[in-house]
Design a protein around this motif. Structure first.
Motif, PDB file in Angstrom:
ATOM      1  N   THR A 260       0.843  -1.202   0.000  1.00 55.58           N
ATOM      2  CA  THR A 260       0.000   0.000   0.000  1.00 55.58           C
ATOM      3  C   THR A 260       0.876   1.250   0.000  1.00 55.58           C
ATOM      4  O   THR A 260       1.927   1.287   0.647  1.00 55.58           O
ATOM      5  N   GLU A 261       0.448   2.289  -0.727  1.00 53.18           N
ATOM      6  CA  GLU A 261       1.140   3.578  -0.718  1.00 53.18           C
ATOM      7  C   GLU A 261       0.349   4.558   0.141  1.00 53.18           C
ATOM      8  O   GLU A 261      -0.874   4.648   0.022  1.00 53.18           O
ATOM      9  N   CYS A 262       1.054   5.286   0.996  1.00 53.71           N
ATOM     10  CA  CYS A 262       0.415   6.302   1.843  1.00 53.71           C
ATOM     11  C   CYS A 262       0.399   7.616   1.065  1.00 53.71           C
ATOM     12  O   CYS A 262       1.441   8.253   0.891  1.00 53.71           O
ATOM     13  N   ASN A 263      -0.765   8.005   0.589  1.00 59.94           N
ATOM     14  CA  ASN A 263      -0.904   9.154  -0.307  1.00 59.94           C
ATOM     15  C   ASN A 263      -1.046  10.462   0.481  1.00 59.94           C
ATOM     16  O   ASN A 263      -2.034  10.654   1.192  1.00 59.94           O
TER      17      ASN A 263
ATOM     18  N   ASP B 215       2.165  -5.565   5.239  1.00 66.14           N
ATOM     19  CA  ASP B 215       1.893  -4.418   4.374  1.00 66.14           C
ATOM     20  C   ASP B 215       2.308  -3.117   5.070  1.00 66.14           C
ATOM     21  O   ASP B 215       2.516  -3.073   6.289  1.00 66.14           O
ATOM     22  N   THR B 216       2.405  -2.050   4.281  1.00 62.91           N
ATOM     23  CA  THR B 216       2.638  -0.712   4.824  1.00 62.91           C
ATOM     24  C   THR B 216       1.473  -0.318   5.729  1.00 62.91           C
ATOM     25  O   THR B 216       0.327  -0.685   5.474  1.00 62.91           O
ATOM     26  N   THR B 217       1.761   0.418   6.786  1.00 60.63           N
ATOM     27  CA  THR B 217       0.683   1.029   7.572  1.00 60.63           C
ATOM     28  C   THR B 217       0.814   2.540   7.450  1.00 60.63           C
ATOM     29  O   THR B 217       1.921   3.082   7.402  1.00 60.63           O
TER      30      THR B 217
ATOM     31  N   ASP C 152       0.636  15.437  10.235  1.00 63.88           N
ATOM     32  CA  ASP C 152       0.452  16.410  11.314  1.00 63.88           C
ATOM     33  C   ASP C 152      -0.631  17.409  10.907  1.00 63.88           C
ATOM     34  O   ASP C 152      -0.633  17.923   9.784  1.00 63.88           O
ATOM     35  N   GLY C 153      -1.538  17.693  11.824  1.00 60.24           N
ATOM     36  CA  GLY C 153      -2.623  18.625  11.523  1.00 60.24           C
ATOM     37  C   GLY C 153      -3.823  17.960  10.870  1.00 60.24           C
ATOM     38  O   GLY C 153      -4.766  18.640  10.478  1.00 60.24           O
ATOM     39  N   PHE C 154      -3.799  16.615  10.757  1.00 63.03           N
ATOM     40  CA  PHE C 154      -4.903  15.856  10.166  1.00 63.03           C
ATOM     41  C   PHE C 154      -5.430  14.835  11.177  1.00 63.03           C
ATOM     42  O   PHE C 154      -4.735  14.481  12.124  1.00 63.03           O
ATOM     43  N   PHE C 155      -6.642  14.341  10.934  1.00 64.16           N
ATOM     44  CA  PHE C 155      -7.179  13.244  11.736  1.00 64.16           C
ATOM     45  C   PHE C 155      -7.781  12.199  10.802  1.00 64.16           C
ATOM     46  O   PHE C 155      -8.245  12.518   9.699  1.00 64.16           O
ATOM     47  N   CYS C 156      -7.732  10.938  11.228  1.00 62.37           N
ATOM     48  CA  CYS C 156      -8.174   9.832  10.378  1.00 62.37           C
ATOM     49  C   CYS C 156      -9.698   9.781  10.299  1.00 62.37           C
ATOM     50  O   CYS C 156     -10.395   9.866  11.306  1.00 62.37           O
ATOM     51  N   THR C 157     -10.202   9.631   9.082  1.00 61.25           N
ATOM     52  CA  THR C 157     -11.650   9.512   8.868  1.00 61.25           C
ATOM     53  C   THR C 157     -12.054   8.090   8.493  1.00 61.25           C
ATOM     54  O   THR C 157     -13.245   7.782   8.438  1.00 61.25           O
ATOM     55  N   SER C 158     -11.051   7.232   8.214  1.00 62.58           N
ATOM     56  CA  SER C 158     -11.360   5.845   7.837  1.00 62.58           C
ATOM     57  C   SER C 158     -10.208   4.937   8.253  1.00 62.58           C
ATOM     58  O   SER C 158      -9.119   5.004   7.677  1.00 62.58           O
ATOM     59  N   TRP C 159     -10.459   4.096   9.264  1.00 58.81           N
ATOM     60  CA  TRP C 159      -9.444   3.152   9.748  1.00 58.81           C
ATOM     61  C   TRP C 159      -9.682   1.781   9.125  1.00 58.81           C
ATOM     62  O   TRP C 159     -10.766   1.219   9.233  1.00 58.81           O
ATOM     63  N   LEU C 160      -8.650   1.236   8.452  1.00 59.13           N
ATOM     64  CA  LEU C 160      -8.740  -0.119   7.914  1.00 59.13           C
ATOM     65  C   LEU C 160      -8.508  -1.133   9.030  1.00 59.13           C
ATOM     66  O   LEU C 160      -9.085  -2.216   9.043  1.00 59.13           O
TER      67      LEU C 160
ATOM     68  N   ASP D  14      -4.170   0.127  13.417  1.00 56.88           N
ATOM     69  CA  ASP D  14      -2.939   0.885  13.182  1.00 56.88           C
ATOM     70  C   ASP D  14      -2.774   1.339  11.734  1.00 56.88           C
ATOM     71  O   ASP D  14      -1.699   1.766  11.324  1.00 56.88           O
ATOM     72  N   HIS D  15      -3.846   1.244  10.932  1.00 57.38           N
ATOM     73  CA  HIS D  15      -3.732   1.628   9.523  1.00 57.38           C
ATOM     74  C   HIS D  15      -4.905   2.512   9.105  1.00 57.38           C
ATOM     75  O   HIS D  15      -6.065   2.093   9.137  1.00 57.38           O
ATOM     76  N   CYS D  16      -4.575   3.752   8.714  1.00 55.94           N
ATOM     77  CA  CYS D  16      -5.585   4.728   8.297  1.00 55.94           C
ATOM     78  C   CYS D  16      -5.657   4.773   6.768  1.00 55.94           C
ATOM     79  O   CYS D  16      -4.625   4.793   6.090  1.00 55.94           O
ATOM     80  N   GLU D  17      -6.877   4.806   6.234  1.00 54.96           N
ATOM     81  CA  GLU D  17      -7.072   4.839   4.778  1.00 54.96           C
ATOM     82  C   GLU D  17      -7.233   6.257   4.235  1.00 54.96           C
ATOM     83  O   GLU D  17      -6.877   6.537   3.094  1.00 54.96           O
TER      84      GLU D  17
END
Length: 224
Positions: free
Chosen positions: A66-69, A85-87, A92-100, A103-106
């Motif tokens: 997976t690539e972290c975009n 896989d990559t996690t 910084d300054g962001f928050f996760c809206t979708s957790w796979l 420990d892995h945010c989409e």
């Protein structure tokens, strides 16, 4: 991508090829060549760079990492290796809206920086949550750039303090500009006074006409 179909005659550690049960390749490997009989193991190759395999399998290739975009507000939390896989995590300054997974945010989005009118920042944003806003108590309001609720008197004092600093800064800038503008005039005036006092005519000493006897009394002026 799904695992090879498993026959009821094959164990969980095997995969079916035609009518033959082959031993599965281990984590971090894929099947390069199937076995010819149950007594012989398949040829397993290690996952290539940029791929991984996190299950025992009968697959002909590993999964792509997976690539972290950054455009989705993401950065790498842990790198992809042969068995994992990559996690990704929020920038910084962001928050996760979708957790796979835990420990892995989409996907992520920026924190709220300015609350609606009449509200203040109660809790700063984190990687898990957005900024939390709350209504100001009665008799108080938010006056930017101060992020918290203030009474009218506090807000007025804050505004006055900023106004004084702005005026003081402008005054200092004007003084500097005035000095720079007057200096050339003052310099020319001082030169004129020196020439009148010494009764000298300014001249330039060159290679063909060196300074010395016969040049305005043989005295070099101290012109600024």
């Amino acid at each position: 991508m799904s695992l090879a179909v498993r026959s009821e005659t094959c164990s969980d550690l095997q995969y079916l090829v035609g009518t033959v049960c082959c031993k599965k390749c281990d984590f971090g490997f894929f099947v390069k060549k199937d076995c010819k009989s149950p007594s012989r193991d398949p040829v397993c190759y290690k996952c290539y760079s940029g791929t991984f395999m996190n299950v025992s399998n009968g697959l002909k290739e590993c999964f792509n990492c997976t690539e972290c975009n950054p455009d989705l507000g993401l950065e790498i939390s842990s790198n992809c290796v042969g068995i994992r896989d990559t996690t990704c995590k929020p920038l910084d300054g962001f928050f996760c809206t979708s957790w796979l997974s835990d420990d892995h945010c989409e996907a992520a989005q920026k924190h709220t920086h300015v609350c609606p009118p009449g509200q203040f920042i109660k809790t700063n944003g984190t990687a898990l949550n957005d900024t939390e806003c709350a209504a100001c108590p009665a008799g108080k309001s938010v006056s930017l750039p101060h992020p918290q609720c203030q009474s009218s008197a506090d807000a007025k004092h804050e505004h006055s303090r900023y106004s004084i600093w702005i005026l003081l800064t402008l005054f200092i800038v004007l003084i500097i500009i005035g000095i720079l503008a007057v200096f050339p005039i003052l310099k020319a005036h001082v030169n004129k006074i020196l020439l009148e006092v010494l009764n000298l005519t300014p001249f330039i000493c060159t290679y063909n006409q060196p300074c010395g006897d016969g040049q305005a009394g043989g005295v070099s002026s101290g012109i600024i």
